[in-house]
Motif scaffolding. Sequence first.
Motif, PDB file in Angstrom:
ATOM      1  N   GLN A  40     -30.485 -63.125-106.893  1.00  9.68           N
ATOM      2  CA  GLN A  40     -29.555 -62.009-106.746  1.00  9.68           C
ATOM      3  C   GLN A  40     -29.572 -61.122-107.984  1.00  9.68           C
ATOM      4  O   GLN A  40     -29.473 -59.897-107.889  1.00  9.68           O
ATOM      5  CB  GLN A  40     -28.136 -62.518-106.461  1.00  9.68           C
ATOM      6  CG  GLN A  40     -27.140 -61.403-106.199  1.00  9.68           C
ATOM      7  CD  GLN A  40     -27.534 -60.528-105.011  1.00  9.68           C
ATOM      8  OE1 GLN A  40     -27.781 -61.036-103.928  1.00  9.68           O
ATOM      9  NE2 GLN A  40     -27.601 -59.214-105.214  1.00  9.68           N
ATOM     10  N   ARG A  98     -30.917 -56.985 -99.909  1.00  7.64           N
ATOM     11  CA  ARG A  98     -29.846 -57.942 -99.631  1.00  7.64           C
ATOM     12  C   ARG A  98     -30.434 -59.156 -98.928  1.00  7.64           C
ATOM     13  O   ARG A  98     -31.253 -59.014 -98.031  1.00  7.64           O
ATOM     14  CB  ARG A  98     -28.787 -57.312 -98.734  1.00  7.64           C
ATOM     15  CG  ARG A  98     -28.271 -55.991 -99.227  1.00  7.64           C
ATOM     16  CD  ARG A  98     -27.237 -55.381 -98.313  1.00  7.64           C
ATOM     17  NE  ARG A  98     -27.683 -55.272 -96.923  1.00  7.64           N
ATOM     18  CZ  ARG A  98     -26.881 -54.992 -95.900  1.00  7.64           C
ATOM     19  NH1 ARG A  98     -25.586 -54.807 -96.105  1.00  7.64           N
ATOM     20  NH2 ARG A  98     -27.345 -54.891 -94.676  1.00  7.64           N
ATOM     21  N   MET A  99     -30.005 -60.334 -99.361  1.00  7.56           N
ATOM     22  CA  MET A  99     -30.429 -61.561 -98.688  1.00  7.56           C
ATOM     23  C   MET A  99     -29.205 -62.252 -98.120  1.00  7.56           C
ATOM     24  O   MET A  99     -28.082 -61.996 -98.545  1.00  7.56           O
ATOM     25  CB  MET A  99     -31.162 -62.493 -99.660  1.00  7.56           C
ATOM     26  CG  MET A  99     -30.278 -63.100-100.720  1.00  7.56           C
ATOM     27  SD  MET A  99     -31.177 -64.312-101.695  1.00  7.56           S
ATOM     28  CE  MET A  99     -30.160 -64.292-103.170  1.00  7.56           C
ATOM     29  N   TRP A 100     -29.454 -63.137 -97.152  1.00 11.87           N
ATOM     30  CA  TRP A 100     -28.374 -63.943 -96.599  1.00 11.87           C
ATOM     31  C   TRP A 100     -28.943 -65.288 -96.177  1.00 11.87           C
ATOM     32  O   TRP A 100     -30.159 -65.438 -96.050  1.00 11.87           O
ATOM     33  CB  TRP A 100     -27.680 -63.239 -95.433  1.00 11.87           C
ATOM     34  CG  TRP A 100     -28.590 -62.854 -94.318  1.00 11.87           C
ATOM     35  CD1 TRP A 100     -28.909 -63.614 -93.222  1.00 11.87           C
ATOM     36  CD2 TRP A 100     -29.318 -61.641 -94.175  1.00 11.87           C
ATOM     37  NE1 TRP A 100     -29.784 -62.946 -92.400  1.00 11.87           N
ATOM     38  CE2 TRP A 100     -30.064 -61.717 -92.973  1.00 11.87           C
ATOM     39  CE3 TRP A 100     -29.428 -60.478 -94.940  1.00 11.87           C
ATOM     40  CZ2 TRP A 100     -30.875 -60.692 -92.530  1.00 11.87           C
ATOM     41  CZ3 TRP A 100     -30.252 -59.465 -94.498  1.00 11.87           C
ATOM     42  CH2 TRP A 100     -30.951 -59.573 -93.306  1.00 11.87           C
ATOM     43  N   ASP A 101     -28.069 -66.230 -95.998  1.00 11.81           N
ATOM     44  CA  ASP A 101     -28.428 -67.563 -95.530  1.00 11.81           C
ATOM     45  C   ASP A 101     -29.599 -68.173 -96.313  1.00 11.81           C
ATOM     46  O   ASP A 101     -30.574 -68.641 -95.720  1.00 11.81           O
ATOM     47  CB  ASP A 101     -28.748 -67.519 -94.034  1.00 11.81           C
ATOM     48  CG  ASP A 101     -28.818 -68.906 -93.409  1.00 11.81           C
ATOM     49  OD1 ASP A 101     -28.180 -69.832 -93.949  1.00 11.81           O
ATOM     50  OD2 ASP A 101     -29.529 -69.052 -92.395  1.00 11.81           O
ATOM     51  N   ALA A 115     -35.166 -66.890 -97.952  1.00  8.45           N
ATOM     52  CA  ALA A 115     -34.037 -66.191 -97.333  1.00  8.45           C
ATOM     53  C   ALA A 115     -34.513 -64.949 -96.579  1.00  8.45           C
ATOM     54  O   ALA A 115     -35.410 -64.247 -97.047  1.00  8.45           O
ATOM     55  CB  ALA A 115     -33.028 -65.777 -98.397  1.00  8.45           C
ATOM     56  N   TYR A 117     -34.055 -61.085 -95.574  1.00  6.26           N
ATOM     57  CA  TYR A 117     -33.541 -59.967 -96.381  1.00  6.26           C
ATOM     58  C   TYR A 117     -33.696 -58.667 -95.609  1.00  6.26           C
ATOM     59  O   TYR A 117     -34.451 -58.583 -94.641  1.00  6.26           O
ATOM     60  CB  TYR A 117     -34.268 -59.889 -97.731  1.00  6.26           C
ATOM     61  CG  TYR A 117     -35.650 -59.279 -97.651  1.00  6.26           C
ATOM     62  CD1 TYR A 117     -35.849 -57.916 -97.866  1.00  6.26           C
ATOM     63  CD2 TYR A 117     -36.764 -60.046 -97.328  1.00  6.26           C
ATOM     64  CE1 TYR A 117     -37.117 -57.348 -97.779  1.00  6.26           C
ATOM     65  CE2 TYR A 117     -38.030 -59.491 -97.237  1.00  6.26           C
ATOM     66  CZ  TYR A 117     -38.200 -58.141 -97.464  1.00  6.26           C
ATOM     67  OH  TYR A 117     -39.444 -57.566 -97.360  1.00  6.26           O
ATOM     68  N   CYS A 128     -37.353 -55.210 -93.308  1.00  4.81           N
ATOM     69  CA  CYS A 128     -36.725 -56.522 -93.451  1.00  4.81           C
ATOM     70  C   CYS A 128     -37.828 -57.541 -93.664  1.00  4.81           C
ATOM     71  O   CYS A 128     -39.001 -57.181 -93.737  1.00  4.81           O
ATOM     72  CB  CYS A 128     -35.902 -56.876 -92.212  1.00  4.81           C
ATOM     73  SG  CYS A 128     -36.912 -57.230 -90.743  1.00  4.81           S
ATOM     74  N   SER A 159     -28.524 -57.465 -89.770  1.00  4.44           N
ATOM     75  CA  SER A 159     -28.036 -58.198 -90.935  1.00  4.44           C
ATOM     76  C   SER A 159     -26.615 -58.649 -90.699  1.00  4.44           C
ATOM     77  O   SER A 159     -25.767 -57.859 -90.270  1.00  4.44           O
ATOM     78  CB  SER A 159     -28.073 -57.327 -92.179  1.00  4.44           C
ATOM     79  OG  SER A 159     -27.341 -57.919 -93.220  1.00  4.44           O
ATOM     80  N   PRO A 160     -26.295 -59.903 -91.013  1.00  7.58           N
ATOM     81  CA  PRO A 160     -24.897 -60.338 -90.900  1.00  7.58           C
ATOM     82  C   PRO A 160     -24.025 -59.711 -91.984  1.00  7.58           C
ATOM     83  O   PRO A 160     -22.810 -59.832 -91.933  1.00  7.58           O
ATOM     84  CB  PRO A 160     -24.994 -61.869 -91.082  1.00  7.58           C
ATOM     85  CG  PRO A 160     -26.249 -62.085 -91.842  1.00  7.58           C
ATOM     86  CD  PRO A 160     -27.176 -60.983 -91.418  1.00  7.58           C
ATOM     87  N   LEU A 161     -24.645 -59.000 -92.927  1.00  3.79           N
ATOM     88  CA  LEU A 161     -23.897 -58.347 -93.997  1.00  3.79           C
ATOM     89  C   LEU A 161     -23.357 -56.978 -93.576  1.00  3.79           C
ATOM     90  O   LEU A 161     -22.595 -56.365 -94.298  1.00  3.79           O
ATOM     91  CB  LEU A 161     -24.792 -58.180 -95.234  1.00  3.79           C
ATOM     92  CG  LEU A 161     -25.402 -59.468 -95.776  1.00  3.79           C
ATOM     93  CD1 LEU A 161     -26.380 -59.174 -96.903  1.00  3.79           C
ATOM     94  CD2 LEU A 161     -24.329 -60.440 -96.214  1.00  3.79           C
TER      95      LEU A 161
END
Length: 166
Positions: A40, A98-101, A115, A117, A128, A159-161
């Motif tokens: 991050q 941005r990354m998630w999970d 991850a 992104y 992505c 994205s879940p963000l």
Amino acid sequence: MRNFRAALPLAAIFAALTFPLPAFVAAQDDAEAGAVAAVQALFDAMAARDAEAIDALLMEGAVFTSTVETPDGVQVRETNGADFAASIGQPGPALLERMWDPHVMIRGPLAVVWAPYDFHRDGEFSHCGIDAVSLVLADGNWRISSIAYTVEREDCPPSPLGPPGN
């Protein structure tokens, strides 16, 4: 009484194996959080276009490898970390990755963060993919030794963000 004495060694072994576990789990959680935080921090330095901060996060000799599927096959590009930092450190459009999970695997001083992104330029979606980041624990800090990532412009999952800026 005899059953009690027979069970006592088993209870002692169970206790010895069980009680240190919370400390190990906490240490593993801390290490995983530290590895994710290093990735991050790279994204934050990219957004700030801060070449010095990027350099500080990389091992000497770090390599960035991207893959893009084209009608002619998979195109692979490699960039060394110093060149990547220098290019990001130049004036240009706003960058947001941005990354998630994140999935983290650690063994001793080695970690991998895998991850999904998404990437945006000047607030507009660019692509992505998946980031696969290898890190080394050096002088108590996670430092990035390599990054391999896919660049996917179609069929990106939402994205879940949410949208950038939320």
